[in-house]
Design a protein around this motif. Structure first.
Motif, PDB file in Angstrom:
ATOM      1  N   ASP A 193       0.796  -1.227   0.000  1.00 65.66           N
ATOM      2  CA  ASP A 193       0.000   0.000   0.000  1.00 65.66           C
ATOM      3  C   ASP A 193       0.830   1.280   0.000  1.00 65.66           C
ATOM      4  O   ASP A 193       0.310   2.344   0.345  1.00 65.66           O
ATOM      5  CB  ASP A 193      -0.927   0.003   1.219  1.00 65.66           C
ATOM      6  N   GLY A 195       1.777   3.204  -2.364  1.00 69.21           N
ATOM      7  CA  GLY A 195       1.174   4.229  -3.207  1.00 69.21           C
ATOM      8  C   GLY A 195      -0.058   4.838  -2.583  1.00 69.21           C
ATOM      9  O   GLY A 195      -0.271   6.053  -2.630  1.00 69.21           O
ATOM     10  N   GLU A 196      -0.886   4.011  -1.971  1.00 72.08           N
ATOM     11  CA  GLU A 196      -2.104   4.500  -1.329  1.00 72.08           C
ATOM     12  C   GLU A 196      -1.785   5.351  -0.109  1.00 72.08           C
ATOM     13  O   GLU A 196      -2.397   6.410   0.111  1.00 72.08           O
ATOM     14  CB  GLU A 196      -2.969   3.308  -0.935  1.00 72.08           C
ATOM     15  N   ARG A 198       0.867   7.123   0.563  1.00 67.33           N
ATOM     16  CA  ARG A 198       1.457   8.440   0.257  1.00 67.33           C
ATOM     17  C   ARG A 198       0.370   9.475   0.000  1.00 67.33           C
ATOM     18  O   ARG A 198       0.548  10.661   0.264  1.00 67.33           O
ATOM     19  CB  ARG A 198       2.394   8.344  -0.943  1.00 67.33           C
ATOM     20  N   GLY A 223       6.204   8.774  -6.996  1.00 64.41           N
ATOM     21  CA  GLY A 223       6.076   7.440  -7.553  1.00 64.41           C
ATOM     22  C   GLY A 223       7.194   7.083  -8.515  1.00 64.41           C
ATOM     23  O   GLY A 223       6.985   6.364  -9.500  1.00 64.41           O
ATOM     24  N   TRP A 229      14.942   2.447  -5.937  1.00 64.52           N
ATOM     25  CA  TRP A 229      13.644   2.023  -5.405  1.00 64.52           C
ATOM     26  C   TRP A 229      13.545   0.506  -5.370  1.00 64.52           C
ATOM     27  O   TRP A 229      13.125  -0.078  -4.378  1.00 64.52           O
ATOM     28  CB  TRP A 229      12.509   2.606  -6.242  1.00 64.52           C
ATOM     29  N   ASP A 282       6.483  -2.137  -8.735  1.00 65.02           N
ATOM     30  CA  ASP A 282       5.654  -0.970  -9.054  1.00 65.02           C
ATOM     31  C   ASP A 282       4.342  -1.036  -8.277  1.00 65.02           C
ATOM     32  O   ASP A 282       3.296  -1.436  -8.793  1.00 65.02           O
ATOM     33  CB  ASP A 282       5.372  -0.906 -10.559  1.00 65.02           C
ATOM     34  N   PHE A 284       3.081   1.659  -7.048  1.00 65.19           N
ATOM     35  CA  PHE A 284       2.465   2.973  -7.219  1.00 65.19           C
ATOM     36  C   PHE A 284       1.302   2.916  -8.207  1.00 65.19           C
ATOM     37  O   PHE A 284       0.315   3.632  -8.058  1.00 65.19           O
ATOM     38  CB  PHE A 284       3.497   3.990  -7.718  1.00 65.19           C
ATOM     39  N   ASN A 285       1.425   2.058  -9.203  1.00 59.15           N
ATOM     40  CA  ASN A 285       0.435   2.001 -10.274  1.00 59.15           C
ATOM     41  C   ASN A 285      -0.345   0.689 -10.318  1.00 59.15           C
ATOM     42  O   ASN A 285      -1.271   0.549 -11.117  1.00 59.15           O
ATOM     43  CB  ASN A 285       1.122   2.211 -11.631  1.00 59.15           C
ATOM     44  N   ARG A 287      -1.807  -2.877  -7.840  1.00 61.95           N
ATOM     45  CA  ARG A 287      -2.025  -3.477  -6.513  1.00 61.95           C
ATOM     46  C   ARG A 287      -1.634  -4.943  -6.584  1.00 61.95           C
ATOM     47  O   ARG A 287      -2.152  -5.707  -7.411  1.00 61.95           O
ATOM     48  CB  ARG A 287      -3.489  -3.348  -6.084  1.00 61.95           C
TER      49      ARG A 287
END
Length: 309
Positions: A193, A195-196, A198, A223, A229, A282, A284-285, A287
């Protein structure tokens, strides 16, 4: 002491309906977890559904869409009221269907009040703490919001009578392994999570790890996907896997009817880490998740592992 009220109170669903409500909610919001519970005997699975829903209610006080728009002072007041209500629940006061099933769980599977209060403290950490300097700080958070679940559920899981019935038996302590599994699950949630989180202004990855791998907070918020990363995430995944490994030692002590579901849940949740790798980190884009076919294919393997332990 019997904590369940002797007769249905006005406006409160009966016990069977209240448990069914918990089942439906668990199936909706925790599909992988729910699959594991179906492998348990009915009484145990219902108790686990009730505990899950209580934990979800606690989390929603902070992370529901409605809560996101509330000021900190109001969120803090909510948590204070929830703590008071939790203490009253353990004292036998029942207000709604969730209270009713939790009272039933407490009656049949004695629960440590402290674990529930610690989880509420974990939610309080989210009120003001949006960064974690090092893993020691993050570990405390993970214990409070997830490691405590292991403490809540270990009485439901039970111990194998083979280890407890002989006069010379010394009751094994499964608490450390139970907490380790909760921490492993929460670390997995955090990595899935990123990405979520942030978007909520939260970064759970330790600041010292960001610095170690030369990846900035600004890059995370944007992202940015680069070699730094990927190296950072590979390190985090390895740490989470180490916590899963720590939890495995305690599964062999569990009652036979709990070992298969626990192994299934452990292996399927750990599979999310593999899914993150397949996404080339990845998160960020995309799940990360374990496809349903993968879950079903793992069931017989988890069963064999459970029998061998």
């Amino acid at each position: 002491m019997v904590l369940s009220p002797p007769a249905p109170a006005l406006g409160i669903p009966d016990l069977e309906q209240a448990y069914e409500d918990c089942r439906v909610e668990t199936e909706r919001w925790a599909k992988t977890f729910y699959l594991g519970t179906l492998l348990m005997p009915p009484a145990k699975r219902r108790a686990i559904w009730a505990i899950y829903v209580w934990c979800r209610r606690t989390d929603e006080l902070m992370d529901s869409p409605e809560a996101q728009a509330l000021p900190v002072a109001e969120l803090s007041a909510r948590l204070d009221l929830w703590e008071q209500r939790t203490r009253e629940l353990f004292a036998g006061q029942v207000r709604d269907g969730l209270d009713r099933v939790m009272a039933d769980v407490i009656e049949h599977y004695p629960q440590p009040l402290e674990a529930y209060l610690e989880m509420i403290e974990g939610q309080r950490m989210d009120l003001a703490k949006h960064r974690y300097a090092d893993f020691a700080e993050l570990k405390q958070y993970c214990f409070r919001v997830a490691g405590t679940v292991g403490l809540m559920t270990q009485e439901v899981m039970g111990l194998d009578p083979a280890y407890t019935t002989a006069p010379w038996s010394e009751r094994p302590d499964t608490s450390e392994a139970a907490v380790a599994l909760g921490i492993a699950n929460q670390l997995t949630n955090i990595l899935r999570d990123v990405g979520e989180d942030r978007g909520r202004g939260r970064i759970y990855l330790p600041q010292e790890d960001l610095q170690r791998f030369g990846y900035s907070e600004a890059e995370l918020m944007a992202g940015t996907l680069n070699d730094n990363w990927r190296a950072l995430m590979a390190f985090q995944l390895e740490r989470a896997r180490e916590w899963f490994a720590r939890s495995e030692a305690g599964v062999r002590w569990l009652a036979p009817d709990a070992r298969w579901p626990v192994w299934t849940s452990l292996r399927l949740y750990r599979g999310i880490l593999d899914a993150i790798e397949r996404l080339n980190y990845d998160v960020f884009n995309h799940r990360a998740y374990v496809p349903r076919v993968g879950k079903l294919m793992d069931l017989p393997l988890s069963y064999l592992i459970a029998q061998a332990r």
